[in-house]
Scaffold this motif. Structure first.
Motif, PDB file in Angstrom:
ATOM      1  N   GLN B  53      -5.398 -14.834 -12.157  1.00  0.00           N
ATOM      2  CA  GLN B  53      -5.664 -13.636 -12.943  1.00  0.00           C
ATOM      3  C   GLN B  53      -6.108 -14.010 -14.356  1.00  0.00           C
ATOM      4  OE1 GLN B  53      -5.309 -10.219 -12.348  1.00  0.00           O
ATOM      5  NE2 GLN B  53      -5.200 -10.698 -10.169  1.00  0.00           N
ATOM      6  N   SER B  54      -5.371 -15.004 -14.901  1.00  0.00           N
ATOM      7  CA  SER B  54      -5.638 -15.298 -16.316  1.00  0.00           C
ATOM      8  C   SER B  54      -6.982 -16.012 -16.512  1.00  0.00           C
ATOM      9  CB  SER B  54      -4.484 -16.126 -16.904  1.00  0.00           C
ATOM     10  OG  SER B  54      -4.488 -17.416 -16.338  1.00  0.00           O
ATOM     11  N   VAL B  56      -9.612 -15.491 -14.434  1.00  0.00           N
ATOM     12  CA  VAL B  56     -10.710 -14.842 -13.708  1.00  0.00           C
ATOM     13  C   VAL B  56     -11.945 -14.619 -14.598  1.00  0.00           C
ATOM     14  CG1 VAL B  56      -9.828 -12.499 -14.026  1.00  0.00           C
ATOM     15  CG2 VAL B  56     -11.329 -13.004 -12.100  1.00  0.00           C
ATOM     16  N   ALA B  57     -11.692 -14.157 -15.841  1.00  0.00           N
ATOM     17  CA  ALA B  57     -12.835 -13.890 -16.729  1.00  0.00           C
ATOM     18  C   ALA B  57     -13.502 -15.185 -17.129  1.00  0.00           C
ATOM     19  CB  ALA B  57     -12.337 -13.124 -17.955  1.00  0.00           C
ATOM     20  N   SER B  58     -12.626 -16.209 -17.422  1.00  0.00           N
ATOM     21  CA  SER B  58     -13.175 -17.496 -17.827  1.00  0.00           C
ATOM     22  C   SER B  58     -14.067 -18.057 -16.726  1.00  0.00           C
ATOM     23  CB  SER B  58     -12.043 -18.491 -18.104  1.00  0.00           C
ATOM     24  OG  SER B  58     -11.031 -17.873 -18.855  1.00  0.00           O
ATOM     25  N   MET B  60     -15.521 -16.335 -14.280  1.00  0.00           N
ATOM     26  CA  MET B  60     -16.691 -15.491 -14.049  1.00  0.00           C
ATOM     27  C   MET B  60     -17.765 -15.742 -15.100  1.00  0.00           C
ATOM     28  SD  MET B  60     -14.866 -12.006 -12.822  1.00  0.00           S
ATOM     29  CE  MET B  60     -16.276 -10.937 -12.652  1.00  0.00           C
ATOM     30  N   ALA B  66     -11.895 -21.230 -22.599  1.00  0.00           N
ATOM     31  CA  ALA B  66     -10.861 -20.242 -22.286  1.00  0.00           C
ATOM     32  C   ALA B  66     -10.074 -20.657 -21.035  1.00  0.00           C
ATOM     33  CB  ALA B  66     -11.507 -18.867 -22.056  1.00  0.00           C
ATOM     34  N   ARG B 128     -11.998 -10.844  -8.277  1.00  0.00           N
ATOM     35  CA  ARG B 128     -12.077  -9.666  -9.152  1.00  0.00           C
ATOM     36  C   ARG B 128     -12.796  -8.587  -8.366  1.00  0.00           C
ATOM     37  NH1 ARG B 128      -9.745  -8.045 -14.046  1.00  0.00           N
ATOM     38  NH2 ARG B 128     -10.920  -6.209 -14.726  1.00  0.00           N
ATOM     39  N   ASP B 129     -12.157  -7.500  -8.238  1.00  0.00           N
ATOM     40  CA  ASP B 129     -12.748  -6.332  -7.568  1.00  0.00           C
ATOM     41  C   ASP B 129     -13.336  -6.684  -6.212  1.00  0.00           C
ATOM     42  OD1 ASP B 129     -12.064  -4.800  -9.717  1.00  0.00           O
ATOM     43  OD2 ASP B 129     -13.981  -5.111 -10.749  1.00  0.00           O
ATOM     44  N   GLN B 131     -14.377  -9.481  -5.108  1.00  0.00           N
ATOM     45  CA  GLN B 131     -15.308 -10.612  -5.066  1.00  0.00           C
ATOM     46  C   GLN B 131     -14.587 -11.900  -5.418  1.00  0.00           C
ATOM     47  OE1 GLN B 131     -18.857 -11.041  -4.767  1.00  0.00           O
ATOM     48  NE2 GLN B 131     -18.864  -9.068  -3.699  1.00  0.00           N
ATOM     49  N   TYR B 133     -14.664 -15.524  -7.073  1.00  0.00           N
ATOM     50  CA  TYR B 133     -15.477 -16.182  -8.093  1.00  0.00           C
ATOM     51  C   TYR B 133     -15.123 -17.644  -8.265  1.00  0.00           C
ATOM     52  CZ  TYR B 133     -16.769 -11.401  -9.159  1.00  0.00           C
ATOM     53  OH  TYR B 133     -17.227 -10.122  -9.052  1.00  0.00           O
TER      54      TYR B 133
END
Lengths: 179, 573
Positions: B53-54, B56-58, B60, B66, B128-129, B131, B133
Motif C-alpha cells: 500500500q505504502s 503503490v504510488a511510488s 506507479m 519515495a 491499485r484499483d 490493476q 503495478y
C-alpha cells in the motif's frame, strides 16, 4: 539530444524492464502517458449526476497529437475500477470542461487552464515541453526522470481530491487552504 | 502364594500420569508454536500488504526515492531482514537489507508466505484499483530458537514440575508399599522367630525336666545306697545281738546286748522318720520351746556323734524368747548340721552352736558354725536340694540339709548358708518367736488307775509277725487280744462277740476296706466302741480329724500312752 535519448532509455528500462526501447523519442511520451493514466487512481472527482458507475474516464488531449496517440496506446486495454478510458483530442479549450482530465501543451495552455478553473477537471501541463503555466499536475524532469509538481490548491478549487500518496510524490506541492 | 498384579496401579499410574502430562505439555507447546507461526505468517502478510500500500504510488510513478523511503521505514522493525520493491516489469526499484543478509531475489516470482530457513518471506503484488503495478518482497527474521524456547520455559517448567511431582508421588507410594511389605515380612519373621523361640523354650523345659529326672534318679541311687548302708549296720547290730543272746546267759551281758539292739532299732526309727521328713510327709508338731534348753539337752547326744578331734562349743543365751517349732525336728536339724560339720572337718576343728535374736523381726537365729573345708560357690546354690550330697556313695543320703531347709520352712522360718572355702561354713536357722508361753516340759505321767482294768482288744493286722508282736505288747500291758487279719474279719468277729473294749487297726491292709474305712464303719454300727489306728506310712492325710493315730514304729510306752488317750477320751466323753 543525447541527454534526452539517455533519459528515455533509462526510463524505458525502468518501466519496461528488458523491453527494448523501440522508439526513443516516444519513450518519454510513453512514461508521461502512463503517468496520466495512473493519476486517475489518486484523484477523486465530485459525484456527477447521471454519470453511470462504469462510465468511461474521459482523458482529453489538447495540442499534442503524438502524446494522444501514445496515451491511446497505453490505456487501450486498461480499466480503472472497471471503467475504461476515453481519450479525446480536442481543439477548443472550452471543451475541456467536459473532460475528467485534460493534458494540454503549447499555446492553448493558459486558455485551457482559465476555461476549466473551478471545475472538476484534472489539468495536466508539461514543463518538460517548455511550458511555464502550471496545471494541477505539472511534469518536469528531475535527475533524468519524469517527475511532477502538484497544485492541490487548484485541485481544491475544482472540488477534486488528491490522494496523499500522490501528494507525497510531488516534487513540490502547493497545499490547499486548510478548510 | 499371594497374587501380585503385574500392573502396580499406584506407581504405574503416577508414571503414566507423568508421561501424559509431559505429552500434553509437548502438544500444547507444539500447537502453541504452530499457532504462533501462523500468526507470524499472517503478520507477515499484513506487513507486506502495508508495504504494498505504502509503495503503490511510488511504484506507479517510478519514484525510487519515495519507494526507498517506504522500504527504509520498514527497517525500523528489527524483525525485518530485507525489503524489496519491484516494478511491473520485474525491476527492483528500492530495497533494504540488513548487513550480512541474503541477497534479494533478482525477479519477483509470486509465492505464498512461507518459512524458509531461519526466515519468513513473502511476495505480494502492488495493486491499485484492480490493476497490478509491481511487487513487494518482505523477509522477516524468524524469532531465534532460544527466544522461542524461552517463551515455553514457564510451561515447560510447570509441566516438568507436575510430572516430577507425579513421579515422586508415585515413587513415594511405591516406596511406602515396599516399606509396608518389608514391615509385613519383618512381622512374619518376628512371628517365626517367636514360635521358634517358644519351641526352644519348650525344648529347654523338657531338657530341664529330663535333667531333674536324671538327678532324681541319681539321688534315689544315693539315697538307696545310704539307707541300705545305715540299715545294714543296724541289722548287723540286731542280728549279731540276737545271736549273742542265744549264747550268753549272763544277765548283765544280755542287758548290754539288748540295750545295743534297742539303740540300733531307735536309730533305724530315726532314720525312717528322717526319710519321711524329707519327703515332707512328717506332720510338723509345733510347740513353744526354749532353744537353749533343747540344744543344751542335746550335748551328750551330739558329743557321742562327733569325733574326738572335734570340739563342740554350745553357747546359747538363756534369756532368748521361746520359739514356735517342732522340737524333734529341731534336734534332728541340729544333729544333721553337726554331722555335716564333722564330715567337713576331716582334720578336726571346732563346731560352735550359738543363737541370737534374728535380724528379721520376731525371729531367733540358731547358728551352727564349723572350721571345715567350706563349700565352693558353685555347689552352695544346690546345697539345700533334696538328695544332693557331696559325700561318697553309702555315706550320706543327701537329705540332711534338705531336712534342715524343709523344717525351717514348715516352722515358718528359713535356713540359709554362708561359706568360704578353706575357712568353714555357717548354717543359720531362723525360727519364729512364739506368741505363747513355754509348754510343759514333759508329758504327764500316765495315771495307772484307768488301765488297771483288763481290756479286750480286737487287733486288726494283716502281717502275722507284726500282729504277734502287737498282741504280745497288749498282753504285757495286761490286756486280752483277739486278732483279725482284715476289716471283713474284724466286722464278723464284732458281730459274733460284742464284748470288745477297743479296736486296734492298721490302716494299710491288702484288699477290701482299709483301717480308715473300717473306723468309719464302726463309728456307724458301734459308735461307742473306741478305735485306735496305726500306720507306718504317713500319707494318710485323709484320716478323720481328731481320730488318734499311732505311728509306727512305736514302743510299748507309746502304745500305752495312745491307749490311755483313746480310753480316757472315750471315758471323758
Amino acid at each position: 539530444m543525447r541527454l534526452a535519448s539517455a533519459i528515455a532509455m533509462l526510463v524505458t528500462a525502468a518501466l519496461m524492464g528488458a523491453a527494448p526501447p523501440a522508439r526513443a523519442q516516444t519513450s518519454e511520451e510513453s512514461v508521461k502517458a502512463t503517468f496520466v493514466s495512473r493519476f486517475i487512481s489518486f484523484v477523486t472527482w465530485p459525484p456527477i449526476e447521471g454519470d453511470a458507475a462504469n462510465a468511461p474516464v474521459t482523458l482529453c488531449v489538447i495540442g499534442a497529437e503524438p502524446f494522444a496517440n501514445e496515451l491511446e496506446r497505453v490505456v487501450s486495454d486498461q480499466r480503472i475500477n472497471g471503467r475504461p478510458f476515453d481519450v479525446r483530442r480536442i481543439a477548443e479549450p472550452a471543451s475541456a470542461a467536459r473532460c475528467n482530465a485534460v493534458y494540454v501543451v503549447g499555446a492553448r495552455v493558459e486558455d485551457t487552464l482559465r476555461a476549466v478553473r473551478g471545475r472538476p477537471v484534472l489539468t495536466i501541463t508539461d514543463g518538460a515541453a517548455g511550458d511555464d503555466a502550471r496545471g494541477i499536475i505539472h511534469f518536469v524532469i528531475v535527475d533524468r526522470r519524469v517527475r511532477f509538481h502538484i497544485d492541490d490548491a487548484r485541485a481544491a478549487e475544482g472540488g477534486l481530491f488528491m490522494s496523499s500518496r500522490l501528494l507525497s510524490l510531488g516534487v513540490s506541492v502547493r497545499r490547499r487552504p486548510a478548510s | 502364594m499371594k497374587w501380585r498384579p503385574r500392573f502396580r496401579f499406584d506407581r504405574d499410574f503416577a508414571f503414566i500420569g507423568a508421561l501424559i502430562v509431559l505429552a500434553l505439555g509437548l502438544v500444547i507447546g507444539v500447537i502453541n508454536e504452530s499457532a504462533v507461526s501462523d500468526r507470524k505468517l499472517r503478520e507477515l502478510d499484513t506487513e507486506a500488504k502495508i508495504l504494498a500500500q505504502s509503495v503503490v504510488a511510488s511504484v506507479m510513478f517510478s519514484d525510487q526515492v519515495a519507494a526507498r523511503e517506504s522500504a527504509l521505514a520498514f527497517s525500523q522493525n528489527p524483525e525485518v531482514d530485507a525489503v524489496g520493491v519491484y516494478e511491473q516489469g520485474g525491476a527492483l526499484i528500492a530495497s533494504f537489507s540488513r548487513e550480512g543478509a541474503e541477497a534479494l531475489p533478482p525477479r519477483p516470482t509470486a509465492r505464498a508466505s512461507a518459512y524458509r530457513g531461519g526466515f519468513l518471506e513473502t511476495i505480494r503484488t502492488v495493486e491499485r484499483d484492480g490493476q497490478t503495478y509491481g511487487h513487494v518482497y518482505l523477509r522477516l527474521r524468524r524469532e531465534p530458537l532460544l527466544a522461542r524456547l524461552g517463551r515455553y520455559t514457564p510451561l515447560a517448567l510447570l509441566v516438568l514440575m507436575t510430572a516430577l511431582v507425579l513421579a515422586v508421588a508415585g515413587a513415594a507410594q511405591g516406596a511406602l508399599k515396599r516399606a509396608y511389605a518389608q514391615l509385613e515380612q519383618k512381622a512374619a519373621d518376628l512371628e517365626a522367630a517367636n514360635s521358634s523361640l517358644k519351641g526352644e523354650i519348650d525344648q529347654r523345659k523338657s531338657a530341664e525336666e529330663a535333667l531333674v529326672q536324671s538327678r532324681k534318679m541319681e539321688a534315689i541311687g544315693q539315697l538307696t545306697g545310704g539307707v541300705a548302708h545305715d540299715f545294714n549296720n543296724l541289722l548287723m547290730v540286731v542280728s549279731g545281738g540276737l545271736r549273742m543272746l542265744t549264747r550268753h546267759d549272763d544277765p548283765e551281758r544280755r542287758r548290754n546286748i539288748m540295750e545295743a539292739m534297742q539303740q540300733a532299732v531307735e536309730r533305724g526309727a530315726g532314720l525312717t522318720r528322717q526319710l519321711l521328713s524329707f519327703a515332707r510327709r512328717q506332720p510338723v508338731e509345733l510347740q513353744t520351746i526354749s532353744v537353749a534348753a533343747r540344744i543344751n539337752g542335746m550335748r551328750s547326744l551330739l558329743e557321742r556323734s562327733l569325733r574326738a578331734d572335734i570340739l563342740l562349743d554350745i553357747n546359747i543365751p538363756e534369756d532368748l524368747p521361746p520359739v514356735s517349732t517342732d522340737p524333734g525336728q529341731l534336734e534332728l536339724a541340729v544333729l544333721n548340721l553337726c554331722v555335716n560339720a564333722r564330715d567337713a572337718m576331716q582334720k578336726g576343728g571346732v563346731i560352735t552352736i550359738s543363737a541370737r535374736l534374728g535380724s528379721r523381726l520376731r525371729t531367733v537365729e540358731v547358728l551352727v558354725r564349723d572350721t571345715g573345708a567350706g563349700i565352693p560357690p558353685e555347689i552352695l546354690s544346690r546345697i539345700f536340694e533334696p538328695y544332693f550330697t557331696t559325700k561318697p556313695l553309702g555315706q550320706g543320703t543327701g537329705l540332711g540339709l534338705s531336712q534342715v531347709y524343709g523344717f525351717a520352712q514348715q516352722s515358718g522360718g528359713e535356713a540359709r548358708i554362708e561359706s568360704q572355702v578353706g575357712f568353714g561354713t555357717t548354717v543359720i536357722l531362723s525360727l519364729p518367736i512364739s506368741s505363747e508361753q513355754l509348754s510343759a516340759p514333759s508329758p504327764n505321767p500316765l495315771p495307772v488307775a484307768i488301765e488297771d482294768r483288763s481290756r479286750h482288744v480286737l487287733v486288726v493286722e494283716d502281717d502275722d509277725q507284726v500282729a504277734s508282736t502287737v498282741c504280745s505288747m497288749f498282753e504285757d500291758l495286761g490286756h486280752q487280744t483277739t486278732r483279725a487279719s482284715s476289716a471283713e474279719e474284724a466286722l464278723s468277729a464284732l458281730q459274733r462277740n460284742h464284748a470288745f473294749d477297743l479296736v486296734f487297726s492298721d490302716i494299710v491292709m491288702p484288699g477290701g476296706q482299709n483301717g480308715i474305712e473300717l473306723a468309719r464303719e464302726l463309728e456307724r454300727i458301734a459308735p461307742n466302741l473306741p478305735v485306735l489306728l496305726t500306720t507306718g506310712y504317713s500319707g494318710h492325710e485323709d484320716v478323720d480329724p481328731g481320730r488318734p493315730v499311732l505311728r509306727k514304729p512305736y514302743e510299748i510306752g507309746d502304745l500305752r500312752e495312745a491307749l490311755f488317750k483313746v480310753l480316757n477320751r472315750r471315758a471323758a466323753a
